[in-house]
Design a protein around this motif. Structure first.
Motif, short mmCIF file in Angstrom:
data_model
loop_
_atom_site.label_atom_id
_atom_site.label_comp_id
_atom_site.label_asym_id
_atom_site.label_seq_id
_atom_site.Cartn_x
_atom_site.Cartn_y
_atom_site.Cartn_z
N LEU A 43 0.81 -1.21 0.00
CA LEU A 43 0.00 0.00 0.00
C LEU A 43 0.85 1.27 0.00
CD1 LEU A 43 -2.88 -0.96 2.46
CD2 LEU A 43 -3.02 -0.65 -0.01
N ARG A 44 1.96 1.25 0.73
CA ARG A 44 2.80 2.45 0.78
C ARG A 44 3.36 2.78 -0.60
NH1 ARG A 44 8.75 3.04 3.47
NH2 ARG A 44 9.09 5.21 2.92
N GLY A 45 3.86 1.75 -1.27
CA GLY A 45 4.39 1.98 -2.61
C GLY A 45 3.31 2.42 -3.58
N MET A 46 2.12 1.83 -3.51
CA MET A 46 1.04 2.19 -4.41
C MET A 46 0.54 3.60 -4.16
SD MET A 46 -1.12 -1.40 -4.54
CE MET A 46 -2.22 -0.83 -5.85
N ARG A 47 0.43 3.98 -2.89
CA ARG A 47 -0.03 5.34 -2.59
C ARG A 47 1.00 6.39 -3.02
NH1 ARG A 47 -2.24 3.33 3.29
NH2 ARG A 47 -4.30 2.62 2.56
N GLY A 48 2.27 6.07 -2.83
CA GLY A 48 3.31 6.99 -3.27
C GLY A 48 3.32 7.16 -4.78
N THR A 49 3.16 6.05 -5.51
CA THR A 49 3.15 6.14 -6.97
C THR A 49 1.89 6.82 -7.47
OG1 THR A 49 2.31 3.86 -7.03
CG2 THR A 49 4.67 4.18 -7.41
N PHE A 50 0.80 6.74 -6.70
CA PHE A 50 -0.41 7.48 -7.08
C PHE A 50 -0.13 8.98 -7.08
CE2 PHE A 50 -4.10 9.94 -5.65
CZ PHE A 50 -5.00 9.66 -6.67
N ILE A 51 0.56 9.46 -6.04
CA ILE A 51 0.91 10.88 -5.98
C ILE A 51 1.86 11.23 -7.13
CG2 ILE A 51 1.98 12.68 -4.59
CD1 ILE A 51 1.13 11.13 -2.11
N CYS A 52 2.83 10.36 -7.40
CA CYS A 52 3.74 10.58 -8.52
C CYS A 52 2.99 10.64 -9.84
CB CYS A 52 4.79 9.48 -8.57
SG CYS A 52 6.04 9.54 -7.26
N GLY A 53 2.00 9.76 -9.99
CA GLY A 53 1.19 9.76 -11.21
C GLY A 53 0.41 11.06 -11.38
N CYS A 54 -0.12 11.58 -10.27
CA CYS A 54 -0.83 12.86 -10.32
C CYS A 54 0.12 14.00 -10.70
CB CYS A 54 -1.49 13.14 -8.98
SG CYS A 54 -2.86 12.03 -8.58
N ILE A 55 1.32 14.01 -10.13
CA ILE A 55 2.30 15.04 -10.46
C ILE A 55 2.70 14.94 -11.93
CG2 ILE A 55 4.66 15.85 -10.02
CD1 ILE A 55 4.30 15.08 -7.10
N PHE A 56 2.92 13.71 -12.38
CA PHE A 56 3.30 13.47 -13.78
C PHE A 56 2.23 13.99 -14.72
CE2 PHE A 56 6.20 10.53 -16.28
CZ PHE A 56 7.35 11.05 -15.72
N SER A 57 0.97 13.69 -14.41
CA SER A 57 -0.14 14.13 -15.25
C SER A 57 -0.25 15.66 -15.25
CB SER A 57 -1.45 13.51 -14.76
OG SER A 57 -1.39 12.10 -14.78
N PHE A 58 -0.12 16.25 -14.08
CA PHE A 58 -0.19 17.72 -13.96
C PHE A 58 0.90 18.39 -14.78
CE2 PHE A 58 1.48 21.44 -11.58
CZ PHE A 58 0.43 22.31 -11.81
N LEU A 59 2.12 17.87 -14.69
CA LEU A 59 3.23 18.44 -15.46
C LEU A 59 3.00 18.31 -16.96
CD1 LEU A 59 6.32 17.22 -13.39
CD2 LEU A 59 5.43 19.54 -13.54
#
Length: 238
Positions: A192-208
């Protein structure tokens, strides 16, 4: 800049094949993961240094768009977040593979961009159209023929970035909604920790990706309007 992510990507894919095939070959996974973390640390330093440099140039009269400074800060934040995620997480490993491949393509685009713009910037400074404080960037200079190559590469890069970000966010969204780890103790074998962290990374990636595309389109529009005004002024003068 593109050699390191390419080597890491190829090494990680080789380790995947060895793991799936069950061969007794040396996978080199520990040094690959160490190299990945070192590359992320370097990216964090690179983007922070670029942001500080461009802030100084902006204060001293550069015409760089403020978004690109914000982009560097967001990229540094994303790199720092990836560096803090558990490297043993399968989700983080999946994201890292896609990120290394995308970074390789990004490095190629940056080389194409820098190659022609350096020559063009020297010409514009000599003609008095730019100053030495201006930054060589994807939207500031370049001839029409060169931009026909660069702009499609930039949009492909941004579309790919958006795809990676959305793909990550969709796949890891259920982990964010799971109450385990938020309201209850997380199991030691949970990802869960890795998945939640990558979710935030995915949001940042999409925003950029979205903001990069928007600013690129705005810059293209402004550039064409500026060229149209120059043509009208010449006609009036003639």
């Amino acid at each position: 800049m593109g050699t390191a992510p390419l080597l890491l990507y190829l090494g990680m894919k080789r380790a995947d094949h060895i793991s799936v095939d069950g061969k007794h070959s040396i996978s080199l996974t520990p040094p690959l993961l160490t190299g990945l973390q070192a590359y992320l640390a370097w990216l964090c330093y690179f983007y922070v240094a670029m942001a500080l440099r461009e802030c100084v140039l902006l204060v001293n009269g550069s015409h760089i768009r403020s978004w690109w400074i914000s982009h560097h800060m967001w990229s540094a934040l994303g790199s720092l977040l990836m560096l803090a995620l558990p490297i043993s997480s399968p989700t983080v490993y999946y994201f890292a593979e896609n990120f290394m491949l995308w970074s390789t393509f990004q490095a190629g685009v940056m080389l194409v961009q820098n190659r022609y713009q350096k020559r063009r910037m020297y010409t514009r400074i000599a003609l008095g159209k730019n100053s030495a404080m201006d930054v060589v960037s994807g939207e500031s200079s370049g001839s029409a023929g060169q931009l026909l190559l660069l702009y499609p590469l930039l949009f492909i890069l941004q579309a790919w970035q958006l795809y990676i970000g959305v793909d990550l966010a969709v796949k890891t969204w259920p982990a964010v909604m799971n109450k385990e780890g938020w309201l209850e103790q997380e199991h030691t074998t949970s990802d869960l920790r890795g998945m939640r962290g990558t979710f935030i990374c995915g949001c940042i990636f999409s925003f950029l990706a979205i903001m990069n595309s928007f600013n690129t389109i705005v810059t293209i529009t402004e550039k064409r309007q500026h060229e149209a005004r120059k043509v009208q002024q010449r006609k009036r003068a003639g």
